[in-house]
Design a protein around this motif. Sequence first.
Motif, PDB file in Angstrom:
ATOM      1  N   CYS A  23       0.813  -1.218   0.000  1.00 53.18           N
ATOM      2  CA  CYS A  23       0.000   0.000   0.000  1.00 53.18           C
ATOM      3  C   CYS A  23       0.843   1.263   0.000  1.00 53.18           C
ATOM      4  CB  CYS A  23      -0.956  -0.015   1.190  1.00 53.18           C
ATOM      5  SG  CYS A  23      -2.303  -1.215   0.997  1.00 53.18           S
ATOM      6  N   VAL A  24       2.067   1.195   0.505  1.00 57.64           N
ATOM      7  CA  VAL A  24       2.985   2.340   0.430  1.00 57.64           C
ATOM      8  C   VAL A  24       3.430   2.550  -1.019  1.00 57.64           C
ATOM      9  CG1 VAL A  24       5.255   3.220   1.122  1.00 57.64           C
ATOM     10  CG2 VAL A  24       3.765   2.101   2.814  1.00 57.64           C
ATOM     11  N   PHE A  25       3.792   1.480  -1.702  1.00 59.16           N
ATOM     12  CA  PHE A  25       4.161   1.587  -3.121  1.00 59.16           C
ATOM     13  C   PHE A  25       2.997   2.135  -3.943  1.00 59.16           C
ATOM     14  CE2 PHE A  25       7.309  -1.527  -1.693  1.00 59.16           C
ATOM     15  CZ  PHE A  25       8.460  -1.082  -2.330  1.00 59.16           C
ATOM     16  N   ALA A  26       1.798   1.631  -3.666  1.00 57.14           N
ATOM     17  CA  ALA A  26       0.618   2.082  -4.405  1.00 57.14           C
ATOM     18  C   ALA A  26       0.375   3.571  -4.206  1.00 57.14           C
ATOM     19  CB  ALA A  26      -0.604   1.279  -3.969  1.00 57.14           C
ATOM     20  N   ALA A  27       0.544   4.047  -2.982  1.00 59.92           N
ATOM     21  CA  ALA A  27       0.341   5.475  -2.696  1.00 59.92           C
ATOM     22  C   ALA A  27       1.325   6.355  -3.459  1.00 59.92           C
ATOM     23  CB  ALA A  27       0.468   5.735  -1.201  1.00 59.92           C
ATOM     24  N   ALA A  67      -8.582  -1.896  -6.677  1.00 55.96           N
ATOM     25  CA  ALA A  67      -9.543  -1.390  -7.670  1.00 55.96           C
ATOM     26  C   ALA A  67      -8.856  -0.546  -8.734  1.00 55.96           C
ATOM     27  CB  ALA A  67     -10.638  -0.589  -6.970  1.00 55.96           C
ATOM     28  N   SER A  68      -7.836   0.194  -8.355  1.00 55.93           N
ATOM     29  CA  SER A  68      -7.143   1.084  -9.292  1.00 55.93           C
ATOM     30  C   SER A  68      -6.100   0.355 -10.138  1.00 55.93           C
ATOM     31  CB  SER A  68      -6.461   2.218  -8.520  1.00 55.93           C
ATOM     32  OG  SER A  68      -5.402   1.704  -7.717  1.00 55.93           O
ATOM     33  N   GLY A  69      -5.808  -0.913  -9.798  1.00 55.06           N
ATOM     34  CA  GLY A  69      -4.815  -1.673 -10.549  1.00 55.06           C
ATOM     35  C   GLY A  69      -3.391  -1.416 -10.108  1.00 55.06           C
ATOM     36  N   LEU A  70      -3.201  -0.648  -9.043  1.00 52.85           N
ATOM     37  CA  LEU A  70      -1.841  -0.404  -8.545  1.00 52.85           C
ATOM     38  C   LEU A  70      -1.318  -1.616  -7.766  1.00 52.85           C
ATOM     39  CD1 LEU A  70      -2.168   3.331  -7.554  1.00 52.85           C
ATOM     40  CD2 LEU A  70      -0.519   2.391  -9.182  1.00 52.85           C
ATOM     41  N   ILE A  71      -2.223  -2.407  -7.199  1.00 50.67           N
ATOM     42  CA  ILE A  71      -1.861  -3.694  -6.623  1.00 50.67           C
ATOM     43  C   ILE A  71      -2.633  -4.768  -7.391  1.00 50.67           C
ATOM     44  CG2 ILE A  71      -1.924  -5.196  -4.592  1.00 50.67           C
ATOM     45  CD1 ILE A  71      -1.706  -2.754  -2.830  1.00 50.67           C
ATOM     46  N   ILE A  72      -1.917  -5.737  -7.932  1.00 54.31           N
ATOM     47  CA  ILE A  72      -2.520  -6.837  -8.671  1.00 54.31           C
ATOM     48  C   ILE A  72      -2.173  -8.138  -7.956  1.00 54.31           C
ATOM     49  CG2 ILE A  72      -2.610  -8.085 -10.858  1.00 54.31           C
ATOM     50  CD1 ILE A  72      -1.796  -5.500 -12.254  1.00 54.31           C
ATOM     51  N   ALA A  73      -3.192  -8.878  -7.525  1.00 54.10           N
ATOM     52  CA  ALA A  73      -2.966 -10.177  -6.889  1.00 54.10           C
ATOM     53  C   ALA A  73      -2.652 -11.202  -7.963  1.00 54.10           C
ATOM     54  CB  ALA A  73      -4.196 -10.593  -6.093  1.00 54.10           C
ATOM     55  N   ILE A  74      -1.516 -11.895  -7.821  1.00 59.62           N
ATOM     56  CA  ILE A  74      -1.086 -12.852  -8.846  1.00 59.62           C
ATOM     57  C   ILE A  74      -0.833 -14.220  -8.230  1.00 59.62           C
ATOM     58  CG2 ILE A  74      -0.035 -11.040 -10.278  1.00 59.62           C
ATOM     59  CD1 ILE A  74       2.714 -11.979  -9.200  1.00 59.62           C
ATOM     60  N   ASN A  75      -0.802 -15.242  -9.077  1.00 57.36           N
ATOM     61  CA  ASN A  75      -0.490 -16.605  -8.640  1.00 57.36           C
ATOM     62  C   ASN A  75       0.443 -17.249  -9.663  1.00 57.36           C
ATOM     63  OD1 ASN A  75      -0.326 -19.245  -7.825  1.00 57.36           O
ATOM     64  ND2 ASN A  75      -2.509 -19.538  -7.521  1.00 57.36           N
ATOM     65  N   PRO A  76       1.752 -17.081  -9.495  1.00 55.37           N
ATOM     66  CA  PRO A  76       2.727 -17.625 -10.448  1.00 55.37           C
ATOM     67  C   PRO A  76       3.170 -19.049 -10.143  1.00 55.37           C
ATOM     68  CG  PRO A  76       3.853 -16.234  -8.878  1.00 55.37           C
ATOM     69  CD  PRO A  76       2.400 -16.255  -8.463  1.00 55.37           C
ATOM     70  N   GLN A  77       2.424 -19.749  -9.298  1.00 54.28           N
ATOM     71  CA  GLN A  77       2.847 -21.067  -8.843  1.00 54.28           C
ATOM     72  C   GLN A  77       3.061 -22.047  -9.995  1.00 54.28           C
ATOM     73  OE1 GLN A  77       1.551 -23.020  -4.941  1.00 54.28           O
ATOM     74  NE2 GLN A  77       0.123 -23.879  -6.417  1.00 54.28           N
TER      75      GLN A  77
END
Length: 470
Positions: free
Chosen positions: A62-66, A150-160
Amino acid sequence: MIKFGTGGFRAIIAEDFTRENLELISLALVRIIKRDMKQSLPVVIGYDRRFLSDLASKWMACVFAAEGIKVNLIDYDAPTPLIMYEVMKENAAYGMAVTASHNPAQYNGVKVFTSGGRDATETVTNDIEAQIALISKADIRSMEYSRAIASGLIIAINPQNSYIDSILKIIDYEAIKNKNLKILLDPMYGVSKTTLQTILLTCRCQVDVIHDRHDTLFGGRLPSPNSSTLYHLSQLVVQGGYDMGIATDGDADRIGLIDSSGTFIHPNDILVLLYFYLHEFKGWKGDVVRNIATTHCLDRMAAAFGEKCHEVPVGFKHISSKMMETDALIGGESSGGLTVRGHIQGKDGVYAGSLLVEMMSVIGKPLNEILKDIHTKYGSFFMDEFDCLMTGERKLDLSNLLFREKQIPEFPWAIDKISYLDGCKIYFKDGGWVICRFSGTEPVLRIFSEMPSLEDAKSVINIFRSFLQL
């Protein structure tokens, strides 16, 4: 106080491992990214199963997103090598893993990875510390997590799947499939179960798992795969007639190994096994890199292969850097971390476990027999070690004695040379050695010795302990 040691920033939860300190680290990295004009590249963040790891990863993201920097968040407990792999695959500016690796349960921390998925060098971590010193609490901004998603600044990923497939492409799937080995896996309540079990099941191994539930206290034991913590795995391997037992530490970057007789295979011997196998059976050539507290059997093997063994300080960043510099085949340390050329540029217990299963399948012998053949050819080496908790005052006294006054004990063995590359290492003329150094991740003094006999190794350590009054 935020200080990065040999394995990143580690601290006791609620003392120095706090939300404010994690946000300070994140903002410091933000400033470095913007200074270096890398803000168009993502940052990859992941976490292990320790207490607060999942929340901590979001605090940092959330710091990076801000600050307008995109974060690819691996939003499930993931092996540290998987996070490193994703940093490499996505050409990310940096990566961060919330973990304290093999430390006791009251610890947590942060590992930082640079472009290519490498452990951050001391230059990078010094830069982070310098930036932190310039930041005040009022400078920290944090975006609400749901808004950042919601803004796309954090994207949840699963590279497993991608990570698992990358290992399956490297190992000899057919050789393993034809042997139908029976493996017992101990993730030590950590994060390796899904990845390593999936790889081995895909290769048609029979795999059973112990100690796989989510337990932030790690079953009341240290999540470090060593001879004292793997006694249960050792017993069950024998009782169940398994071909081997494989254990990984809390974040799955280190490995422990039990052979079919229930014997603990020391990490030094794991390195020896894999260097021998890669060179003699797979035909892969190249130097070997070890840290200053790892077996010199690798030196003897490298000389026989017409190659070179490079010695570096403790800290895997030194191993990966030297491997890049020399295009070495394999690098590792006596604590169970290793890497092989062609995979990620950091230690990976999941890949190491897969490769050891391949080795046993190809050679067709139990681990103890393979080791016996190697030591018959290159000689036997015996290591002993001693750890002692240190207070700040006691550490200062011993540091002055060893590193300023440079006093050492009297030994009954002739000394060849003394090195202060990392701690105090004494090389004996018969090929043995002893090193005394302070841990970079815990308040601990460590003494390691390797000698032609276990009796001599224990004797060397006792002489050093007596000299230091430990």
